[in-house]
Design a protein around this motif. Structure first.
Motif, PDB file in Angstrom:
ATOM      1  N   ASN A  13      -6.367  13.902  -8.756  1.00  0.00           N
ATOM      2  CA  ASN A  13      -5.938  13.087  -9.881  1.00  0.00           C
ATOM      3  C   ASN A  13      -6.500  11.667  -9.737  1.00  0.00           C
ATOM      4  OD1 ASN A  13      -4.090  11.034 -11.127  1.00  0.00           O
ATOM      5  ND2 ASN A  13      -3.248  12.910 -12.011  1.00  0.00           N
ATOM      6  N   PRO A  14      -7.149  11.149 -10.779  1.00  0.00           N
ATOM      7  CA  PRO A  14      -7.797   9.836 -10.630  1.00  0.00           C
ATOM      8  C   PRO A  14      -6.835   8.704 -10.281  1.00  0.00           C
ATOM      9  CG  PRO A  14      -7.821  10.570 -12.917  1.00  0.00           C
ATOM     10  CD  PRO A  14      -7.403  11.735 -12.092  1.00  0.00           C
ATOM     11  N   TYR A  15      -5.621   8.767 -10.796  1.00  0.00           N
ATOM     12  CA  TYR A  15      -4.678   7.691 -10.476  1.00  0.00           C
ATOM     13  C   TYR A  15      -4.271   7.769  -9.007  1.00  0.00           C
ATOM     14  CZ  TYR A  15      -4.413   7.372 -15.528  1.00  0.00           C
ATOM     15  OH  TYR A  15      -4.734   7.252 -16.847  1.00  0.00           O
ATOM     16  N   LEU A  16      -4.081   9.001  -8.523  1.00  0.00           N
ATOM     17  CA  LEU A  16      -3.773   9.166  -7.091  1.00  0.00           C
ATOM     18  C   LEU A  16      -4.945   8.648  -6.260  1.00  0.00           C
ATOM     19  CD1 LEU A  16      -2.013  10.357  -4.814  1.00  0.00           C
ATOM     20  CD2 LEU A  16      -3.315  12.477  -5.077  1.00  0.00           C
ATOM     21  N   GLY A  17      -6.168   9.019  -6.670  1.00  0.00           N
ATOM     22  CA  GLY A  17      -7.358   8.541  -5.968  1.00  0.00           C
ATOM     23  C   GLY A  17      -7.407   7.027  -5.952  1.00  0.00           C
ATOM     24  N   GLY A  18      -7.076   6.438  -7.094  1.00  0.00           N
ATOM     25  CA  GLY A  18      -7.099   4.979  -7.190  1.00  0.00           C
ATOM     26  C   GLY A  18      -6.103   4.320  -6.262  1.00  0.00           C
ATOM     27  N   VAL A  19      -4.884   4.885  -6.227  1.00  0.00           N
ATOM     28  CA  VAL A  19      -3.862   4.298  -5.348  1.00  0.00           C
ATOM     29  C   VAL A  19      -4.307   4.424  -3.890  1.00  0.00           C
ATOM     30  CG1 VAL A  19      -1.496   4.538  -4.508  1.00  0.00           C
ATOM     31  CG2 VAL A  19      -1.959   4.617  -6.955  1.00  0.00           C
ATOM     32  N   LEU A  20      -4.840   5.605  -3.527  1.00  0.00           N
ATOM     33  CA  LEU A  20      -5.300   5.796  -2.139  1.00  0.00           C
ATOM     34  C   LEU A  20      -6.431   4.828  -1.810  1.00  0.00           C
ATOM     35  CD1 LEU A  20      -5.277   9.693  -1.879  1.00  0.00           C
ATOM     36  CD2 LEU A  20      -3.656   8.087  -0.865  1.00  0.00           C
ATOM     37  N   LEU A  21      -7.364   4.680  -2.746  1.00  0.00           N
ATOM     38  CA  LEU A  21      -8.479   3.761  -2.516  1.00  0.00           C
ATOM     39  C   LEU A  21      -7.955   2.325  -2.371  1.00  0.00           C
ATOM     40  CD1 LEU A  21     -11.504   3.453  -2.266  1.00  0.00           C
ATOM     41  CD2 LEU A  21     -11.663   3.302  -4.746  1.00  0.00           C
ATOM     42  N   GLY A  22      -6.953   1.996  -3.168  1.00  0.00           N
ATOM     43  CA  GLY A  22      -6.330   0.678  -3.056  1.00  0.00           C
ATOM     44  C   GLY A  22      -5.714   0.474  -1.689  1.00  0.00           C
ATOM     45  N   LEU A  23      -5.088   1.531  -1.148  1.00  0.00           N
ATOM     46  CA  LEU A  23      -4.483   1.421   0.183  1.00  0.00           C
ATOM     47  C   LEU A  23      -5.562   1.221   1.251  1.00  0.00           C
ATOM     48  CD1 LEU A  23      -1.670   4.128  -0.048  1.00  0.00           C
ATOM     49  CD2 LEU A  23      -1.448   1.655  -0.244  1.00  0.00           C
ATOM     50  N   VAL A  24      -6.692   1.916   1.097  1.00  0.00           N
ATOM     51  CA  VAL A  24      -7.809   1.710   2.036  1.00  0.00           C
ATOM     52  C   VAL A  24      -8.286   0.258   1.966  1.00  0.00           C
ATOM     53  CG1 VAL A  24     -10.188   2.349   2.567  1.00  0.00           C
ATOM     54  CG2 VAL A  24      -8.534   4.118   1.998  1.00  0.00           C
ATOM     55  N   LEU A  25      -8.350  -0.243   0.743  1.00  0.00           N
ATOM     56  CA  LEU A  25      -8.784  -1.628   0.527  1.00  0.00           C
ATOM     57  C   LEU A  25      -7.811  -2.611   1.197  1.00  0.00           C
ATOM     58  CD1 LEU A  25     -10.832  -3.367  -0.949  1.00  0.00           C
ATOM     59  CD2 LEU A  25      -9.513  -3.086  -3.035  1.00  0.00           C
ATOM     60  N   ILE A  26      -6.518  -2.340   1.068  1.00  0.00           N
ATOM     61  CA  ILE A  26      -5.520  -3.200   1.723  1.00  0.00           C
ATOM     62  C   ILE A  26      -5.696  -3.131   3.239  1.00  0.00           C
ATOM     63  CG2 ILE A  26      -3.051  -3.534   2.143  1.00  0.00           C
ATOM     64  CD1 ILE A  26      -2.557  -2.455  -0.681  1.00  0.00           C
ATOM     65  N   ALA A  27      -5.921  -1.905   3.743  1.00  0.00           N
ATOM     66  CA  ALA A  27      -6.110  -1.743   5.188  1.00  0.00           C
ATOM     67  C   ALA A  27      -7.316  -2.550   5.663  1.00  0.00           C
ATOM     68  CB  ALA A  27      -6.288  -0.262   5.534  1.00  0.00           C
ATOM     69  N   ALA A  28      -8.405  -2.507   4.895  1.00  0.00           N
ATOM     70  CA  ALA A  28      -9.599  -3.267   5.282  1.00  0.00           C
ATOM     71  C   ALA A  28      -9.299  -4.757   5.335  1.00  0.00           C
ATOM     72  CB  ALA A  28     -10.733  -2.992   4.298  1.00  0.00           C
ATOM     73  N   ASN A  29      -8.545  -5.242   4.353  1.00  0.00           N
ATOM     74  CA  ASN A  29      -8.192  -6.657   4.342  1.00  0.00           C
ATOM     75  C   ASN A  29      -7.227  -7.008   5.463  1.00  0.00           C
ATOM     76  OD1 ASN A  29      -9.348  -8.340   2.102  1.00  0.00           O
ATOM     77  ND2 ASN A  29      -8.757  -6.519   0.958  1.00  0.00           N
ATOM     78  N   PHE A  30      -6.276  -6.112   5.707  1.00  0.00           N
ATOM     79  CA  PHE A  30      -5.273  -6.393   6.740  1.00  0.00           C
ATOM     80  C   PHE A  30      -5.897  -6.357   8.128  1.00  0.00           C
ATOM     81  CE2 PHE A  30      -1.910  -4.977   9.679  1.00  0.00           C
ATOM     82  CZ  PHE A  30      -1.072  -6.068   9.550  1.00  0.00           C
TER      83      PHE A  30
END
Lengths: 176, 196, 207
Positions: A13-30
């Motif tokens: 599901n694209p929205y699920l993919g988006g949320v997961l990608l967002g979490l990866v992005l947060i992890a990279a920043n953190f």
């Protein structure tokens, strides 16, 4: 037909993919204090190749010397290079799991494979040049920039998608 | 506390290793969402498939809201996080050229690598073009250096430009994203689905 | 479409929350109250005037005296080699490289110790290292170095040695009023050039 399509593709599901990608992005920043990127790794590879092929050239040309100043450990020992290696592995794993590993040229039935490949090269050249000029591509500048509310990120996003929308009509035969 | 690399919790080598793991997550999600298909990617510009719009903006608002909440709880110091600098002219020109590259080539660099790693031959040629484009830029760099560095604005955030606080900007972006998603869902119903 | 509904509900809620609450602009404090209290109690932040006088005379490059009083007070009189960073101006970005570094010892002083201690407390909470306070401030400095009180003849030897040192130091540093006035004509010393500490900067990234 729609059911057939779903069985064949099995995308998440694209929205699920988006949320997961967002979490990866947060992890990279953190973890690393920076966002995701792609064109930077390609740039590292280009600089490394030119350095090996023509070492004197890289000493004289401004682009390479400026790059080497900001990367004292050599072009390949950069965060984005490691991230890019991971990206290739991750995409490959997903390809195995969802059974999408095949060699093929994907194109509209209205055009030939040759035409598709020529267009892909032209698109690649433009994207490579544009990503250097704009200091980052869709992921490095637009996506990661937007997550930290960077003005430059929003600008990149608006102009990448805006231009593509504006030109879409002229290239419709290649896709539809 | 965060970013971990700034507070010295992890070493540079650990940082590189974690970058690899982050990359695996990045690549997996891109591929699993369908970003390895150029016809799916450009679908957003013709309305038949808006997966790019959905994934891209959902990721952006997730990251945005997540970082603001982490900062609120003092888990991350956003003053230490990289914010890409804004050079007005080159940002706009670069965006326009990349936009043209997107509609012609069908990939962006991240998705191109992603598609190439599952065997898309067109993506491999896209990457060849990508390298060539970077090489061309490097060679003509002295000619365009002035333009490249013109109109430097520092590292402003959208909230600083608009003069409102970060939370309000992100609420605005969320609202805009939801409206676009809604339009996207409508467009997918209106325009016929393609098989690829 | 159902997924979009859930997504919209979750994100609009989060968006309203983050828009409604005040933005967190405070920097995370590096010490909790207990740790700070322990540091205060230990008195480790103090440099005695004797040590400082000795360092001034020997032109020890490993420390920098920072006058945190107002500029006019500084211009009237300041310790030799001291630079002026008024307390009200302490958090200005231009001073950050001087306060947040690991090359020298910074020693704050003011008339008493109040302002100097406030400056020290702030820098400690910002996580800056190598900042100290001159014990007793200028008042105590004048009392001990400039006009030392002669110990009684029956005092132990070390007291007398201390007095002799202070007397000598005081003379060397201009203990009398006339030389103090000469001091006013001295221009403020230039700030030493130092590179800012790298790990407090933003992470370098981007494509």
């Amino acid at each position: 037909m729609n059911k057939n399509l779903k069985q064949k593709t099995k995308y998440i599901n694209p929205y699920l993919g988006g949320v997961l990608l967002g979490l990866v992005l947060i992890a990279a920043n953190f973890i690393s204090g920076r966002g995701l990127g792609a064109s930077g790794a390609a740039k590292s590879a280009v600089v490394a190749t030119v350095e090996t092929m023509a070492p004197t050239h890289t000493e004289n040309a401004a682009f390479y010397s400026e790059y080497n100043e900001s990367h004292p450990n050599g072009p390949l020992k950069s965060w984005l290079v490691f991230q890019m290696l991971g990206l290739i592995v991750g995409a490959f794993l997903s390809g195995i799991i969802f059974r999408r590993l095949t060699f093929k040229v994907e194109h509209s039935p209205k055009i030939t494979s040759k035409r598709r490949i020529i267009l892909a090269i032209i698109g690649g050249v433009l994207f490579g040049f544009g990503s250097q000029l704009g200091r980052g591509c869709t992921s490095g500048s637009a996506l990661s920039g937007m997550a930290v509310l960077s003005y430059g990120g929003f600008l990149s996003m608006a102009f990448i998608f805006g231009t593509a929308f504006a030109l879409a009509y002229f290239f419709r035969k290649n896709w539809i | 506390m965060g970013p971990l690399i700034s507070s010295g919790v992890i070493t540079q080598n650990t940082n590189f290793f974690l970058a690899f793991l982050i990359g695996i997550g990045f690549g997996f999600i891109l591929e699993a969402s369908g970003f390895s298909s150029s016809r799916k990617l450009v679908g957003v510009f013709y309305g038949y498939d808006t997966v790019v719009l959905k994934v891209f903006f959902t990721a952006a608002i997730t990251g945005m809201v997540g970082l603001l909440f982490l900062s609120l709880f003092n888990w991350i110091d956003l003053d230490l996080v990289y914010i890409n600098p804004t050079y007005l002219y080159s940002s706009i020109a670069g965006g326009i050229i990349m936009g043209a590259g997107f509609i012609i080539g069908g990939f962006c660099p991240g998705t191109g690598f992603c598609a190439a790693s599952i065997g898309k031959i067109d993506a491999m040629f896209f990457i060849v073009g990508l390298f060539a484009g970077i090489l061309i830029f490097a060679e003509v760099y002295p000619l365009i250096e002035g333009f490249f560095k013109a109109k430097y604005l520092g590292i402003p955030t959208l909230s600083e430009i608009l003069g409102i606080k970060d939370g309000l900007v992100s609420l605005g972006v969320i609202v805009v994203a939801m409206i676009m998603f809604w339009i996207g869902e409508w467009a997918e119903k209106k325009f016929p689905q393609k098989e690829y | 479409m159902k997924a979009l509904h859930y997504l919209a509900i979750v994100f609009l809620t989060l968006g309203f929350v983050i828009a409604a609450i005040p933005q967190n602009t405070t920097h995370p404090y590096k010490l909790n109250p207990e740790e700070l209290l322990e540091q205060v109690n230990s008195g480790m932040q103090y440099f005695s005037p004797d040590v400082i006088a000795d360092m001034i005379i020997n032109e020890d490059p490993s420390f920098l005296l920072i006058d945190v009083r107002a500029q006019d007070e500084y211009e009237k009189f300041h310790l030799p080699g001291a630079v002026n960073i008024p307390l009200s101006d302490l958090l200005a970005e231009q001073w950050r490289p001087y306060l947040n570094q690991d090359i020298r010892h910074n020693i704050f002083y003011s008339n008493s110790t109040v302002k100097a201690n406030e400056a020290w407390m702030l820098t400690v909470q910002l996580g800056y290292k190598n900042n100290y306070v001159m014990q007793g401030g200028m008042n105590y400095w004048a009392e001990t170095i400039m006009n030392p009180e002669a110990p009684e003849m029956t005092s132990p030897d070390e007291e007398i040695a201390k007095y002799n040192f202070r007397k000598g130091a005081g003379m060397k540093l201009g203990g009398s009023v006339e030389t103090e006035l000469q001091q006013t004509k001295q221009t403020a010393p230039a700030l030493p050039k130092i590179a800012p500490k790298p790990n407090k900067k933003r992470v370098q990234g981007g494509c």
